[in-house]
Design a protein around this motif. Structure first.
Motif, PDB file in Angstrom:
ATOM      1  N   LYS A  64      50.563 -61.572 100.435  1.00 53.31           N
ATOM      2  CA  LYS A  64      50.747 -60.315 100.713  1.00 53.31           C
ATOM      3  C   LYS A  64      51.821 -59.480  99.883  1.00 53.31           C
ATOM      4  CE  LYS A  64      47.940 -60.880 105.067  1.00 53.31           C
ATOM      5  NZ  LYS A  64      48.059 -60.554 106.538  1.00 53.31           N
ATOM      6  N   PHE A  65      52.350 -60.006  98.803  1.00 53.34           N
ATOM      7  CA  PHE A  65      53.198 -59.408  98.351  1.00 53.34           C
ATOM      8  C   PHE A  65      52.944 -58.288  97.358  1.00 53.34           C
ATOM      9  CE2 PHE A  65      55.178 -63.735  99.088  1.00 53.34           C
ATOM     10  CZ  PHE A  65      56.266 -63.338  99.649  1.00 53.34           C
ATOM     11  N   LYS A  66      53.804 -57.156  97.343  1.00 50.66           N
ATOM     12  CA  LYS A  66      53.512 -55.921  96.292  1.00 50.66           C
ATOM     13  C   LYS A  66      54.179 -56.558  94.833  1.00 50.66           C
ATOM     14  CE  LYS A  66      53.519 -52.544 100.044  1.00 50.66           C
ATOM     15  NZ  LYS A  66      53.971 -51.484 100.611  1.00 50.66           N
ATOM     16  N   ILE A  67      53.430 -55.917  93.978  1.00 50.28           N
ATOM     17  CA  ILE A  67      53.972 -56.078  92.513  1.00 50.28           C
ATOM     18  C   ILE A  67      55.276 -55.781  92.513  1.00 50.28           C
ATOM     19  CG2 ILE A  67      53.685 -55.508  90.278  1.00 50.28           C
ATOM     20  CD1 ILE A  67      51.705 -57.552  90.953  1.00 50.28           C
ATOM     21  N   ARG A  68      55.988 -54.729  93.140  1.00 44.46           N
ATOM     22  CA  ARG A  68      57.313 -54.627  92.722  1.00 44.46           C
ATOM     23  C   ARG A  68      58.209 -55.801  93.529  1.00 44.46           C
ATOM     24  NH1 ARG A  68      56.041 -50.303  96.468  1.00 44.46           N
ATOM     25  NH2 ARG A  68      56.952 -50.639  98.669  1.00 44.46           N
ATOM     26  N   GLN A  69      57.654 -56.116  94.714  1.00 41.80           N
ATOM     27  CA  GLN A  69      58.443 -57.263  95.066  1.00 41.80           C
ATOM     28  C   GLN A  69      58.731 -58.453  94.394  1.00 41.80           C
ATOM     29  OE1 GLN A  69      56.150 -57.331  98.820  1.00 41.80           O
ATOM     30  NE2 GLN A  69      58.004 -57.186 100.110  1.00 41.80           N
ATOM     31  N   LEU A 210      55.271 -50.125  85.921  1.00 42.07           N
ATOM     32  CA  LEU A 210      54.415 -51.285  86.578  1.00 42.07           C
ATOM     33  C   LEU A 210      53.059 -51.262  86.770  1.00 42.07           C
ATOM     34  CD1 LEU A 210      57.406 -52.577  88.845  1.00 42.07           C
ATOM     35  CD2 LEU A 210      56.968 -53.317  86.621  1.00 42.07           C
ATOM     36  N   ALA A 211      52.575 -49.921  86.773  1.00 40.95           N
ATOM     37  CA  ALA A 211      51.208 -49.736  86.971  1.00 40.95           C
ATOM     38  C   ALA A 211      50.678 -50.225  88.435  1.00 40.95           C
ATOM     39  CB  ALA A 211      50.289 -50.372  86.063  1.00 40.95           C
ATOM     40  N   GLU A 212      51.861 -49.921  89.285  1.00 39.26           N
ATOM     41  CA  GLU A 212      51.503 -51.049  90.782  1.00 39.26           C
ATOM     42  C   GLU A 212      50.275 -50.827  91.670  1.00 39.26           C
ATOM     43  OE1 GLU A 212      54.204 -51.986  94.594  1.00 39.26           O
ATOM     44  OE2 GLU A 212      54.978 -50.413  93.168  1.00 39.26           O
ATOM     45  N   LYS A 213      49.976 -49.243  91.447  1.00 41.77           N
ATOM     46  CA  LYS A 213      48.894 -48.858  92.139  1.00 41.77           C
ATOM     47  C   LYS A 213      47.559 -49.854  91.729  1.00 41.77           C
ATOM     48  CE  LYS A 213      50.763 -44.382  93.460  1.00 41.77           C
ATOM     49  NZ  LYS A 213      50.384 -42.798  93.338  1.00 41.77           N
TER      50      LYS A 213
END
Length: 215
Positions: A64-69, A210-213
């Motif tokens: 469940k990690f976010k890309i920024r993490q 990072l195009a995180e969304k």
């Protein structure tokens, strides 16, 4: 929070936290691979085949990690690249490459894949660094993509392995092939042995972040 992130799946290059810390120098400048959230079995099988192409790449469970993490975790350990296999609707899949040094992201559609098991391939890759061939990468876009691909490989191939990864660029499509060249006993003739998989990408876009969304 990142202790769980060290858990690998499919028993691919299993590495505990203790061993990871002992081998940090081995990971310097390397590539990490993960998936979108809740990946399907076909995506994990694809990852397994992609690991055969990219030397010293390591797969990490997304959980469940976010890309920024994930990016923070990798930057601290001096990784250079993150590859993300993202699932779309139905069987659609995408490949995202994030250059962790420049925060540059490139987005590809995975248009076709032939897995090793479907190619009837008998040859197995070794852990020698392969030679890299970048063909027909012309113009501004082609040069940027070629340089991003170069970052996935060592600039010192091990010729003892006789392995070659080829990227051919044609009208926004990138055709990826993995071969070994085999010399005859007399060493006068050379045969080509395909190692697989066969992958075709279609370039979609660049992002200076990072195009995180989207991940």
């Amino acid at each position: 929070i990142f202790n769980k992130f060290l858990s690998f799946s499919f028993k691919i290059k299993i590495l505990s936290k203790k061993n990871f810390l002992k081998m940090e120098n081995f990971f310097l400048g390397r590539t990490a691979m993960t998936t979108s959230l809740n990946p399907s079995l076909p995506s994990l099988i694809l990852i397994q085949d992609l690991l055969s192409i990219f030397p010293k790449a390591r797969y990490f469970k997304r959980k469940k990690f976010k890309i920024r993490q994930i990016v923070y975790f990798l930057k601290v350990r001096n990784f250079k690249n993150l590859l993300v296999v993202k699932e779309g609707k139905g069987i659609e899949k995408e490949l995202w490459q994030i250059n962790l040094r420049k925060n540059l992201t490139v987005h590809f559609e995975i248009t076709s894949v032939l897995l090793r098991k479907n190619l009837g391939i008998k040859g197995n890759r070794t852990f020698h660094e392969p030679e890299l061939i970048l063909n027909n990468f012309k113009g501004r876009i082609g040069n940027i993509i070629a340089n991003l691909f170069k970052n996935l490989f060592s600039n010192r191939p091990n010729f003892k392995g006789r392995q070659v990864v080829t990227f051919h660029f044609e009208r926004s499509f990138i055709f990826i092939r993995f071969h070994r060249y085999v010399f005859s006993v007399s060493r006068e003739d050379v045969n080509i042995q395909e190692l697989g998989p066969r992958v075709t990408l279609r370039f979609l876009n660049f992002y200076n972040n990072l195009a995180e969304k989207m991940l």
